[in-house]
Design an enzyme around this catalytic site. Structure first.
Site, PDB file in Angstrom:
ATOM      1  N   CYS A 148      -7.396  39.178  43.515  1.00  0.00           N
ATOM      2  CA  CYS A 148      -8.452  38.729  44.426  1.00  0.00           C
ATOM      3  C   CYS A 148      -8.248  39.293  45.832  1.00  0.00           C
ATOM      4  O   CYS A 148      -9.166  39.879  46.420  1.00  0.00           O
ATOM      5  CB  CYS A 148      -8.513  37.202  44.448  1.00  0.00           C
ATOM      6  N   TYR A 149      -7.043  39.137  46.375  1.00  0.00           N
ATOM      7  CA  TYR A 149      -6.775  39.676  47.717  1.00  0.00           C
ATOM      8  C   TYR A 149      -6.939  41.201  47.773  1.00  0.00           C
ATOM      9  O   TYR A 149      -7.556  41.717  48.714  1.00  0.00           O
ATOM     10  CB  TYR A 149      -5.368  39.293  48.179  1.00  0.00           C
TER      11      TYR A 149
END
Length: 336
Positions: A148-149
């Site tokens: 996600c990051y």
């Protein structure tokens, strides 16, 4: 043509999001749902799905998957995933893996995670960031769905790498909702701890830092100093990433950002700073850029469970199977 697909790891948040997306998908049909225990109906596993889908959750078994599905989504923890992916691939099932097991080079993976048990397939895995690897995704058998990051960070950072002074450090300040920590509660995610609170965690040590660094090197051929600091916010879903860097020259940053994503289905360029509410429930990544002299600020917002995991996984499967990128992918945000 329609295709039968399996979801392995249906108990967690990303597994639930996969089910929710695939229920309404025009081409994919959910033929198999599994977790580590089985012996339950999906409506009992996730009460929100009552009267929506009626399918038994099996004890995960690769041989059974191969009988009923051509493609499998793995929403499993790292290490568990690679053993399952290896067996599925040997049985001719294509795999979209949401874990970290195939995202990095073998050397980087073993340095930051654990020993890898599928050295053969890690070499052939395609990193599933569609804006940059679409042609490779089309011909893949194994897709490593990005973290996600890294998704939010790379979409913000990559357009500017050629214009950044790479001798100066790049700082990434990232903030995530609590669902990113997974379904199992911990002291950190306890309501009394995170409510009305915010804090950094794993500064400069988070496992997504080498993922961002490696992909910048692969795509741009530059070895840059990535300094990544994540924070936990008292939100359920949403991720806001701020990238700070130093430009080499005076450039039109908006023109560069707009040109980079002018053909992108799921990247929206904003003229005001982005927010997480406008992307929650969707596969969009919203981007905003500003500069102060040679100081560069790029801001990125995504839904950590969707663009950061499950909807991006289905986009990758769409591309892999020759469907349109946007088919069945959520675009309506949870606003207000």
């Amino acid at each position: 043509f329609n295709m039968n697909v399996a979801i392995i790891g249906a108990s967690g948040y990303t597994g639930l999001e996969l089910i929710k997306i695939l229920i309404n998908h025009p081409k994919f049909n959910i033929s198999y749902v599994a977790n580590s225990s089985g012996d339950i109906n999906v409506q009992d596993l996730h009460p929100c799905l009552k009267s929506v889908i009626n399918i038994d959750v099996e004890l995960a078994n690769a041989v059974e998957v191969a009988k009923v599905a051509e493609l499998a989504f793995l929403a499993l923890p790292h290490k568990t995933s690679m053993a399952f992916a290896k067996e599925l691939l040997s049985l001719g099932v294509k795999v979209v893996d949401l874990s970290a097991d195939y995202r990095l080079s073998l050397e980087n993976y073993e340095k930051h995670y654990c020993e890898h048990e599928d050295k053969e397939n890690i070499e052939n895995a395609v990193y599933g960031l569609p804006e940059y690897f679409k042609e490779d995704i089309k011909n893949a058998k194994l897709i490593a769905n990005p973290g996600c990051y890294p998704t939010a960070s790379l979409l913000a950072l990559l357009p500017f790498i050629d214009y950044i002074d790479t001798d100066a450090p790049i700082f990434i300040d990232a903030k995530s909702g609590v669902s990113g920590a997974g379904k199992n509660p911990s002291e950190t995610t306890h309501y009394c701890q995170i409510n009305d609170n915010v804090h950094a965690y794993n500064p400069f040590k988070h496992r997504h830092m080498p993922e961002i660094h490696e992909k910048v090197k692969i795509l741009k051929g530059k070895d840059v100093s990535i300094n990544f600091v994540p924070h936990l916010l008292p939100l359920t879903r949403g991720m806001l990433v701020s990238v700070f860097a130093t430009l080499k020259d005076d450039i039109d940053v908006n023109e560069i950002l707009n040109n980079s994503y002018k053909d992108s289905e799921f990247v929206r360029i904003r003229n005001k700073p982005v927010d997480v509410k406008s992307v929650a429930g969707t596969n969009f990544c919203d981007l905003f850029v500003a500069k102060n002299g040679k100081a560069l600020f790029v801001s990125s917002a995504i839904d950590n469970l969707l663009r950061g995991a499950s909807s991006q996984a289905v986009v990758n499967a769409n591309i892999l199977c020759g469907y349109e990128e946007y088919e069945g992918i959520p675009k309506i945000a949870y606003v207000p």
